[in-house]
Motif scaffolding. Structure first.
Motif, short mmCIF file in Angstrom:
data_model
loop_
_atom_site.label_atom_id
_atom_site.label_comp_id
_atom_site.label_asym_id
_atom_site.label_seq_id
_atom_site.Cartn_x
_atom_site.Cartn_y
_atom_site.Cartn_z
N HIS A 1 -17.49 9.80 -8.12
CA HIS A 1 -16.97 11.00 -8.80
C HIS A 1 -16.54 10.70 -10.24
O HIS A 1 -16.38 11.63 -11.04
N GLY A 2 -16.29 9.44 -10.54
CA GLY A 2 -15.93 9.07 -11.90
C GLY A 2 -14.53 9.50 -12.35
O GLY A 2 -14.26 9.63 -13.54
N TYR A 3 -13.62 9.73 -11.40
CA TYR A 3 -12.25 10.10 -11.78
C TYR A 3 -11.60 8.95 -12.53
O TYR A 3 -11.82 7.77 -12.21
N ARG A 4 -10.76 9.28 -13.51
CA ARG A 4 -10.17 8.25 -14.37
C ARG A 4 -8.69 8.03 -14.11
O ARG A 4 -8.05 7.24 -14.80
N SER A 5 -8.11 8.77 -13.18
CA SER A 5 -6.71 8.51 -12.82
C SER A 5 -6.56 8.71 -11.32
O SER A 5 -7.20 9.59 -10.74
N ILE A 6 -5.71 7.88 -10.71
CA ILE A 6 -5.60 7.91 -9.25
C ILE A 6 -4.20 7.47 -8.84
O ILE A 6 -3.56 6.66 -9.52
N ALA A 7 -3.72 8.06 -7.74
CA ALA A 7 -2.42 7.63 -7.18
C ALA A 7 -2.63 7.22 -5.74
O ALA A 7 -3.52 7.73 -5.05
N TYR A 8 -1.80 6.28 -5.28
CA TYR A 8 -1.73 5.97 -3.85
C TYR A 8 -0.40 6.51 -3.35
O TYR A 8 0.66 6.00 -3.72
N LEU A 9 -0.45 7.54 -2.51
CA LEU A 9 0.77 8.11 -1.95
C LEU A 9 1.02 7.39 -0.62
O LEU A 9 0.35 7.65 0.38
N SER A 10 1.98 6.49 -0.62
CA SER A 10 2.11 5.51 0.46
C SER A 10 2.71 6.07 1.74
O SER A 10 3.29 7.16 1.75
N GLY A 11 2.58 5.29 2.80
CA GLY A 11 3.30 5.52 4.05
C GLY A 11 4.59 4.71 4.02
O GLY A 11 5.07 4.36 2.94
N ARG A 12 5.14 4.41 5.17
CA ARG A 12 6.38 3.63 5.20
C ARG A 12 6.15 2.25 4.60
O ARG A 12 5.17 1.58 4.92
N ALA A 13 7.08 1.85 3.73
CA ALA A 13 6.89 0.63 2.94
C ALA A 13 6.65 -0.60 3.81
O ALA A 13 5.87 -1.49 3.44
N ASP A 14 7.29 -0.69 4.98
CA ASP A 14 7.17 -1.91 5.77
C ASP A 14 6.00 -1.89 6.75
O ASP A 14 5.81 -2.81 7.53
N SER A 15 5.21 -0.82 6.72
CA SER A 15 4.09 -0.72 7.65
C SER A 15 2.92 -1.59 7.18
O SER A 15 2.44 -1.44 6.06
N PRO A 16 2.45 -2.51 8.03
CA PRO A 16 1.32 -3.37 7.62
C PRO A 16 0.06 -2.56 7.25
O PRO A 16 -0.63 -2.91 6.30
N ASP A 17 -0.22 -1.47 7.97
CA ASP A 17 -1.34 -0.60 7.61
C ASP A 17 -1.20 -0.10 6.18
O ASP A 17 -2.14 -0.13 5.39
N ASN A 18 -0.01 0.39 5.87
CA ASN A 18 0.25 0.96 4.56
C ASN A 18 0.09 -0.09 3.46
O ASN A 18 -0.51 0.18 2.42
N GLN A 19 0.59 -1.28 3.71
CA GLN A 19 0.48 -2.34 2.72
C GLN A 19 -0.98 -2.69 2.44
O GLN A 19 -1.39 -2.85 1.30
N ALA A 20 -1.77 -2.79 3.51
CA ALA A 20 -3.18 -3.17 3.34
C ALA A 20 -3.95 -2.08 2.59
O ALA A 20 -4.78 -2.38 1.74
N ARG A 21 -3.67 -0.83 2.90
CA ARG A 21 -4.39 0.27 2.23
C ARG A 21 -4.03 0.32 0.75
O ARG A 21 -4.91 0.49 -0.11
N GLY A 22 -2.75 0.19 0.43
CA GLY A 22 -2.32 0.22 -0.97
C GLY A 22 -2.91 -0.94 -1.76
O GLY A 22 -3.37 -0.76 -2.90
N ALA A 23 -2.93 -2.11 -1.15
CA ALA A 23 -3.45 -3.29 -1.85
C ALA A 23 -4.93 -3.12 -2.16
O ALA A 23 -5.40 -3.45 -3.25
N ALA A 24 -5.70 -2.58 -1.20
CA ALA A 24 -7.14 -2.40 -1.41
C ALA A 24 -7.39 -1.41 -2.54
O ALA A 24 -8.25 -1.63 -3.40
N LEU A 25 -6.62 -0.31 -2.56
CA LEU A 25 -6.81 0.67 -3.63
C LEU A 25 -6.50 0.06 -4.99
O LEU A 25 -7.24 0.24 -5.96
N ARG A 26 -5.41 -0.68 -5.07
CA ARG A 26 -5.03 -1.30 -6.35
C ARG A 26 -6.12 -2.24 -6.86
O ARG A 26 -6.47 -2.25 -8.03
N GLU A 27 -6.68 -3.03 -5.94
CA GLU A 27 -7.69 -4.00 -6.36
C GLU A 27 -8.96 -3.32 -6.87
O GLU A 27 -9.54 -3.72 -7.87
N VAL A 28 -9.40 -2.27 -6.16
CA VAL A 28 -10.62 -1.58 -6.58
C VAL A 28 -10.37 -0.84 -7.91
O VAL A 28 -11.22 -0.87 -8.81
#
Lengths: 379, 379
Positions: free
Chosen positions: B206-233
């Motif tokens: 889609h070529g979007y130039r701005s993006i946010a990750y709206l997180s789940g609970r901070a201590d949730s391992p699922d949430n941490q993994a999803r946020g980290a993947a988005l940041r890296e990409v």
């Protein structure tokens, strides 16, 4: 200060006092009394205070009975519900159509959440077990659960009324949306009142001249009451509703899809309004109607029952009858809990009020947008 | 024909054989062997046949151990999950906004359904218990459940990894979306792969130039993994995503609403795309964005994670990452069940594949209508 009970309030304790008397005076269950007297932590400080105040005021001397009762309690309530006869999906990658909905027993899940949260407040856990809706003799399974719990809550129509009475001889039983018996308490929403109000809205306010009742499972007491109310109101308007085998779903979106497909495949016309036995059925109906290029509500009005939270997110938003779903579960636990504590229930059936929630799937106009655009999005 | 074991296949039975050997040879759990040998009914005839075949081939003579084991088993697995710190609603009549969603733990409910259906196949029941997400020391509650069950499944992050290890010394433990430990098995979906694929779709396709990750609970391992993947990409595209305290939800629609309100109230601009930690968050986000007069996806693209079945019914339909939700639950039970039977798990972590499901909330064009109108509705 002496903790000797005989010195409390200067009264001599009545020798016949039991923890049942304390429970009654404190307005709490015998299980709560037992837990407080045994020094167990309780999540509600006010329960503890009420018990200790009643102990002081009555001059009660605990004699070990409380301890014995507490150790006899498993602190477990069993909950049994019916589920569709589908196997768990192991398929990955396929976009399922409505298979999932059959497993997404949203209404039951929310009721169970209400039971579970209330149970936590009394330190009880939930023993959850389902029976297949086509299981011929679930009595054995339910009896086995009785051995692992202090009381049982049965959803819908897990056992026949005679089966409920037999079970009640062994263990306290509360039914949800079942049938009251002389030995159990039934908790139910006002199906009749809710469906009457909704049908009047469709046939009176909107003036629709044809209507169908797309049913849930035929043996479900909720389903029977909703269908009967619709038929009676339709009769007042001189309208013969479409009902019967063709219009029989099973409380699932897949069932709603199947019915609409069949009616159209047989060359039948859809009625102007379709009242579904629950919201999940309405989901499938709306989807299938739109797949055929018809519009909801302009061509066909569709309504649900329950007001599970998805109802606000459908397109168009769903007009439905709102049940206090969590409250049904909470009340079922509280009633069962007092029965476990030895109290005789005051009523054989508790009916909770419902009300119609008008959104736009019935033909009412949607709410105007709450605010205008800000143009706040980045491109 | 003699049923004397020594005559079977003409072999003399090895005296050291146990039902563990039978279970291994039959490829089933020790509990299944036990039940077959004790003549209990089992819902799967093929299990019975496999056990009896292994008994014949090994020349095994049951000695009462099977019976003893069977009677020791409670045939109960405990499941513990975290819930938001809300009290059950007793209010009737008010149209709640998103309160209900916080209690509608759709993802957890569907996982638990998978556990429950699989447990039924082995005659096990589910002991369900929740802990409040802000509960400081749930260890006591979990330990109490251990006394009522044969094994425990913990969702998300009920206990710390150290707490899981301690619990595993007493009872078999499987975690769902938790962290693998040396003593327990963790079952998880491929958060990293799913979120990478989705982020590439948004920023690449889609070529979007701005993006946010709206997180789940901070201590949730699922949430941490999803946020980290988005940041890296995002980094690969030279984009700094909006993350952090302002963009912190709690896996609920209410959390999504709160974040969008706060960002707009502070005069901030919404990014072109918002990746939500789960579908329920996305529901709230879409609703709140539309309340402000902005369009999804034309002004802001919104995506979810899970593909709970509501995702197909939102307006617009939700682009998300599909997890095999019931399968996660089924596999958790099957793994735990084999551990209860004395088997050592082969893996400490099992990762299930996921895939992106493209609908229209990301900016993809919706599917064309499958058929045109028939004009079949009565007026």
């Amino acid at each position: 200060m002496s903790e000797d009970a005989s010195s409390l309030n200067g009264r001599k304790p009545a020798p016949s006092l039991t923890i049942y008397d304390v429970a009654r005076a404190a307005g709490v269950s015998i299980a709560s009394v037992s837990r407080v007297l045994n020094g167990h932590t309780t999540p509600r400080p006010e329960t503890r205070e009420r018990v200790l105040r009643a102990v002081r005021e009555l001059g009660f001397v605990p004699d070990g009975a409380a301890r014995a009762l507490s150790s006899r309690l498993k602190e477990v309530v069993a909950v049994v519900f019916r589920r569709p006869a589908v196997e768990p999906s192991t398929e990955i990658g396929a976009e399922p159509e409505f298979q999932d909905e059959a497993d997404g027993l949203v209404f039951i899940d929310v009721v169970n959440r209400g039971i579970e949260i209330s149970a936590q407040l009394e330190n009880f856990d939930l023993l959850l077990s389902s029976v297949r809706v086509d299981e011929p003799t679930p009595h054995g399974k339910v009896a086995k659960l009785a051995g692992k719990s202090d009381g049982i809550i049965l959803h819908d129509r897990v056992l026949t009324p005679a089966g409920v009475v037999r079970l009640s001889e062994k263990i306290p039983v509360v039914t949800l949306a079942g049938t009251p018996t002389r030995a159990s308490v039934n908790i139910v929403a006002d199906n009749d009142g809710g469906m009457r109000e909704l049908t009047h809205h469709l046939l009176g306010t909107h003036g629709y001249r044809s209507i169908a009742y797309l049913s849930g499972r035929a043996d479900s007491p909720d389903n029977q009451a909703r269908g009967a109310a619709l038929r009676e109101v339709a009769k007042e308007y001189g309208i013969e509703p479409a009902v019967g085998p063709v219009w029989t779903g099973e409380y699932s979106a897949a069932g709603g899809v199947r019915v609409i497909r069949q009616v159209l495949a047989e060359g039948g016309a859809l009625p102007r309004a379709i009242c579904c036995a629950n919201d999940q059925t309405a989901l499938g109906v709306i989807n299938e109607i739109q797949r055929h290029g018809l519009r909801v509500p302009e061509d066909v009005a569709v309504t649900g029952f329950d007001d599970v939270y998805i109802a606000r997110h459908t397109n168009p938003p769903l007009t439905t009858v709102r049940q206090p779903i969590e409250r049904l579960g909470a009340l079922a636990f509280q009633t069962l809990h007092s029965m476990i504590g030895g109290e005789r229930p005051a009523e054989r059936q508790i009916v909770l009020p419902v009300h119609v929630v008008l959104r736009s799937s019935c033909g009412c106009r949607p709410d105007p947008a709450p605010s205008s655009g800000h143009g706040l999005a980045q491109r």
